[in-house]
Write an enzyme that holds these catalytic residues in place. Structure first.
Site, PDB file in Angstrom:
ATOM      1  N   SER A 106      58.124  -6.559  33.708  1.00 47.64           N
ATOM      2  CA  SER A 106      57.223  -6.605  33.594  1.00 47.64           C
ATOM      3  C   SER A 106      56.335  -4.939  34.007  1.00 47.64           C
ATOM      4  CB  SER A 106      56.449  -6.584  35.083  1.00 47.64           C
ATOM      5  OG  SER A 106      56.687  -8.655  34.384  1.00 47.64           O
ATOM      6  N   LEU A 107      56.945  -3.900  33.774  1.00 46.32           N
ATOM      7  CA  LEU A 107      57.164  -3.048  34.309  1.00 46.32           C
ATOM      8  C   LEU A 107      56.157  -2.376  33.256  1.00 46.32           C
ATOM      9  CD1 LEU A 107      59.771  -0.701  35.394  1.00 46.32           C
ATOM     10  CD2 LEU A 107      58.263  -1.906  36.657  1.00 46.32           C
ATOM     11  N   GLY A 119      55.594  -1.934  27.169  1.00 45.61           N
ATOM     12  CA  GLY A 119      55.421  -2.244  25.864  1.00 45.61           C
ATOM     13  C   GLY A 119      53.812  -1.551  25.697  1.00 45.61           C
ATOM     14  N   ASP A 121      53.724  -8.136  22.738  1.00 48.01           N
ATOM     15  CA  ASP A 121      53.911  -6.688  22.683  1.00 48.01           C
ATOM     16  C   ASP A 121      53.663  -6.091  21.342  1.00 48.01           C
ATOM     17  OD1 ASP A 121      54.491  -6.046  24.935  1.00 48.01           O
ATOM     18  OD2 ASP A 121      56.316  -6.052  24.905  1.00 48.01           O
ATOM     19  N   GLU A 150      61.000  -0.304  21.445  1.00 44.85           N
ATOM     20  CA  GLU A 150      60.976  -0.455  22.688  1.00 44.85           C
ATOM     21  C   GLU A 150      62.523  -1.596  22.954  1.00 44.85           C
ATOM     22  OE1 GLU A 150      57.518  -2.986  23.932  1.00 44.85           O
ATOM     23  OE2 GLU A 150      58.052  -3.425  25.777  1.00 44.85           O
ATOM     24  N   ILE A 184      73.274  -8.686  30.009  1.00 43.97           N
ATOM     25  CA  ILE A 184      74.427  -8.698  29.530  1.00 43.97           C
ATOM     26  C   ILE A 184      73.689  -8.799  27.872  1.00 43.97           C
ATOM     27  CG2 ILE A 184      76.163 -10.322  28.251  1.00 43.97           C
ATOM     28  CD1 ILE A 184      76.666 -11.039  31.890  1.00 43.97           C
ATOM     29  N   ALA A 227      47.100   1.145  36.323  1.00 49.35           N
ATOM     30  CA  ALA A 227      45.331   1.962  36.513  1.00 49.35           C
ATOM     31  C   ALA A 227      44.149   0.640  36.582  1.00 49.35           C
ATOM     32  CB  ALA A 227      45.511   2.198  34.770  1.00 49.35           C
ATOM     33  N   CYS A 247      40.607 -21.537  15.092  1.00 43.61           N
ATOM     34  CA  CYS A 247      41.620 -22.410  15.052  1.00 43.61           C
ATOM     35  C   CYS A 247      41.292 -24.062  15.727  1.00 43.61           C
ATOM     36  CB  CYS A 247      42.400 -21.942  15.341  1.00 43.61           C
ATOM     37  SG  CYS A 247      44.355 -22.059  14.105  1.00 43.61           S
ATOM     38  N   GLU A 265      46.676 -34.626  13.890  1.00 42.64           N
ATOM     39  CA  GLU A 265      47.781 -34.183  14.925  1.00 42.64           C
ATOM     40  C   GLU A 265      47.396 -35.317  15.863  1.00 42.64           C
ATOM     41  OE1 GLU A 265      47.066 -30.524  15.590  1.00 42.64           O
ATOM     42  OE2 GLU A 265      48.560 -30.027  16.862  1.00 42.64           O
ATOM     43  N   HIS A 310      42.410 -16.936  13.225  1.00 43.54           N
ATOM     44  CA  HIS A 310      42.337 -15.835  14.271  1.00 43.54           C
ATOM     45  C   HIS A 310      41.489 -14.709  14.323  1.00 43.54           C
ATOM     46  CE1 HIS A 310      44.663 -19.212  16.704  1.00 43.54           C
ATOM     47  NE2 HIS A 310      45.358 -20.410  15.176  1.00 43.54           N
ATOM     48  N   GLU A 335      40.873 -12.477  16.985  1.00 42.38           N
ATOM     49  CA  GLU A 335      41.156 -12.165  18.058  1.00 42.38           C
ATOM     50  C   GLU A 335      42.380 -11.011  17.780  1.00 42.38           C
ATOM     51  OE1 GLU A 335      41.695 -14.902  17.353  1.00 42.38           O
ATOM     52  OE2 GLU A 335      43.305 -16.063  18.111  1.00 42.38           O
TER      53      GLU A 335
HETATM   54  N1  GLN Z   1      46.878 -27.240  15.673  1.00 41.67           N
HETATM   55  C1  GLN Z   1      46.368 -26.902  15.128  1.00 41.67           C
HETATM   56  C2  GLN Z   1      47.147 -26.646  13.974  1.00 41.67           C
HETATM   57  O1  GLN Z   1      48.261 -26.854  13.499  1.00 41.67           O
HETATM   58  C3  GLN Z   1      45.282 -25.733  15.330  1.00 41.67           C
HETATM   59  C4  GLN Z   1      46.227 -24.395  15.444  1.00 41.67           C
HETATM   60  C5  GLN Z   1      45.696 -23.767  16.366  1.00 41.67           C
HETATM   61  O2  GLN Z   1      45.058 -23.205  17.225  1.00 41.67           O
HETATM   62  N2  GLN Z   1      46.354 -22.338  15.897  1.00 41.67           N
HETATM   63  O3  GLN Z   1      45.971 -26.189  12.849  1.00 41.67           O
END
Ligand code: GLN
Length: 544
Positions: free
Chosen positions: A14-15, A18, A71, A139, A147, A240, A382, A406, A516, A518
């Site tokens: 954790s230094l 990355g 990372d 990295e 080890i 920082a 998602c 699900e 996603h 993000e």
């Molecule tokens: N569990 C849900 C799926 O598999 C949503 C997955 C997620 O949000 N990344 O579709």
């Protein structure tokens, strides 16, 4: 030919190796160089895809569908260079490949050994696909002395020899702890760690010393003397204020010029740091602030939502506001309306991120309802999109038992398994074998956006490409009923089979995405959905 920079860590984990790698790569870019960053993980999992977010943090997904270490997210956010499967390898993957070859008889009866077979595989991995860049930063996960990292250190030793001076250097990141009782910084752990590395045949060229107090010149000189590096190559690294201030801070300490010096390169021009200066300026002088409620499962585990956290910060950069994230445990308020209001009322916008499994699902559905009814901006990612559809089905389309398969068998599978993707990728067998790795829809897929939708104007495009990681899909069989309930399917896979985006045109800002976003957001290029979501939160903050 590319030049190589190997990065090891010592003393403790954790230094911020990355972040150091990402920052150095970003600084090399400011001098006009092309870079690629790679991560070697010494653990035996084939990839982090099956590892718990509690232990390992977020699984970062690349365009080419690899499930990788978080990372790689930093690397991509700092450099803008899209990571690939070939940028992350684990001991598990290397051993798997070698053992498969051995079983096929590819080694023609030879004894298969760590040296040379494992080390050769590591070297091949480091060298592959590097023609198009000036610097490759590699990295090594873990800490020198473990080890399991030995074969990687040995591979670095060999590569430094084979590539020769001027083509490969190594940087060691260590800790210089402050001992309060003595009122002193202590260099001994660094000395020991460098000695351990030297005993394995690797003499670092640059030392990055994490410290909580400024490193006095006397201690810098001592580290240089005992660790066999020039004084200028001892780079202090104080904490920082923000991770995006790290590149400028390292530049101030001379990291990039030291690295170039170690390669024997004389910089031809000054770096252009304006991109990073602008980001730090915006972060340090926000013109307002907003609070975003993130209703999730791994509350308190920031690493589990690393990219999400960063993308929200980027949305703040785009709007010149500080983003406060209020992490809310979805299980806390299931069925408790007063608690839901208490938790969500202080939020200017609500986000339900990706998740797996039924735990907390009802709480998330209730947050969707809260956001919809109270007209608070809502962003479902998602799982958050899937729950927005379940909520819409139950509350506005009259499908009382709407659910996701699900969570177990259901008569109303508004969300269901994506078996068609599994067959297309030839994955049924692995799934049937109980192999959990790789049964998901992973990586970048295109989506077509509906003409006059919110998302089409947010993206300013009618076709997009975003990264996925999920097994389930919103079931198009329910499309008409959901749309009658006001939830418009504004983004679909090009074949029209899979819903990628839903939105509520009658709401100030209500968007659910199956992918996603993000993962692709960057501080200098905030993702349009996050920029727009935070803008909606700013608007909301002016109403309340
Ligand atoms: N569990 C849900 C799926 O598999 C949503 C997955 C997620 O949000 N990344 O579709």
């Amino acid at each position: 030919m590319a030049r190589f920079i190997f990065i090891t860590g010592g003393v403790v984990s954790s230094l911020g190796k990355g972040l150091m790698a990402a920052s150095l790569a970003a600084l090399l870019q400011t001098r006009g160089y092309r870079v690629r960053i790679r991560k070697f993980d010494p653990y035996l999992n084939v990839d982090p895809g099956t590892m718990s977010p509690y232990q390992h943090g977020e699984v970062y997904v690349t365009d080419d569908g690899a499930e990788t270490d978080l990372d790689l997210g930093h690397y991509e956010r700092f450099t803008g260079v899209a990571s690939r499967q070939s940028d992350n390898v684990t001991s598990g993957r290397i051993y798997k490949t070698i053992i498969e070859r051995e079983r096929r008889g590819d080694y023609l009866g030879a004894t298969v050994q760590v040296i040379p077979h494992v080390t050769d595989a590591i070297k091949a991995f480091a060298l592959a696909e590097t023609d198009d860049v000036d610097f490759v930063l590699c990295e090594i996960g873990g800490t020198v002395g473990d080890i399991e990292s030995l074969p990687f250190i040995e591979a670095i030793r060999q590569l430094k020899n084979e590539l020769g001076r001027g083509n490969a250097i190594s940087i060691h990141v260590t800790l210089v702890p402050y001992i309060a009782a003595a009122g002193e910084l202590k260099t001994k752990p660094t000395q020991h760690s460098v000695r351990e590395l030297a005993a394995l045949g690797v003499q670092p060229d640059v030392l990055v010393c994490r410290c909580e107090q400024p490193l006095p010149p006397s201690e810098r000189a001592k580290i240089a003397l005992f660790c066999n590096v020039p004084e200028t190559a001892v780079i202090p690294a104080l904490d920082a204020k923000s991770i995006y201030a790290v590149p400028l801070q390292y530049h101030g300490e001379g990291l990039d010029s030291e690295v170039l010096r170690a390669f024997g390169i004389t910089p031809s021009s000054a770096p252009d740091l304006s991109r990073w200066e602008e980001i730090v300026e915006r972060l340090e002088h926000p013109e307002g602030e907003v609070t975003i409620g993130v209703v999730g499962k791994y509350v308190g585990l920031q690493d589990a939502y690393k990219s999400l956290n960063e993308a929200l910060v980027h949305g703040g950069i785009a709007n010149r506001v500080k983003v406060n994230i209020r992490w809310i445990d979805a299980e806390l308020f299931e069925g408790d309306e007063a608690e839901i209001a208490a938790q969500l009322e202080p939020c200017h916008a609500i986000l339900v991120p990706g998740a797996f499994g039924s735990r907390g699902a009802e709480g998330k559905i209730e947050s969707v309802r809260f956001a919809r009814e109270r007209r608070v901006p809502y962003f479902g990612i998602c799982f958050g999109m899937q729950m927005a559809c379940v909520e819409g089905a139950r509350d506005l389309a009259g499908i009382e038992h709407a659910s996701s398969t699900e969570f177990g068998p259901t008569d109303e599978p508004v969300v269901g398994l994506i078996t068609e993707w599994m067959s297309e990728r030839g994955l049924e067998k692995r799934a049937a074998d109980g192999d959990l790795g790789g049964t998901m829809r992973l990586g970048a897929y295109p989506a077509k956006l509906t003409g006059n939708s919110v998302v089409a104007s947010v993206y300013g495009a009618d076709e997009i490409e975003e990264r996925h990681r999920h097994r389930y899909e919103v079931n198009t069989a329910y499309r008409e009923r959901l749309e009658a309930g006001g939830l418009v399917f504004s983004g679909l896979s090009p074949d029209g089979m899979l819903p990628e985006i839903v939105e509520r045109p009658d709401h100030p800002w209500f968007v659910g995405v199956q992918f996603h976003p993000e993962l692709k957001s960057k501080p200098f290029d905030p993702h349009p959905l996050f920029a727009s979501f935070i803008a909606a939160a700013v608007k909301q903050s002016r109403l309340v």
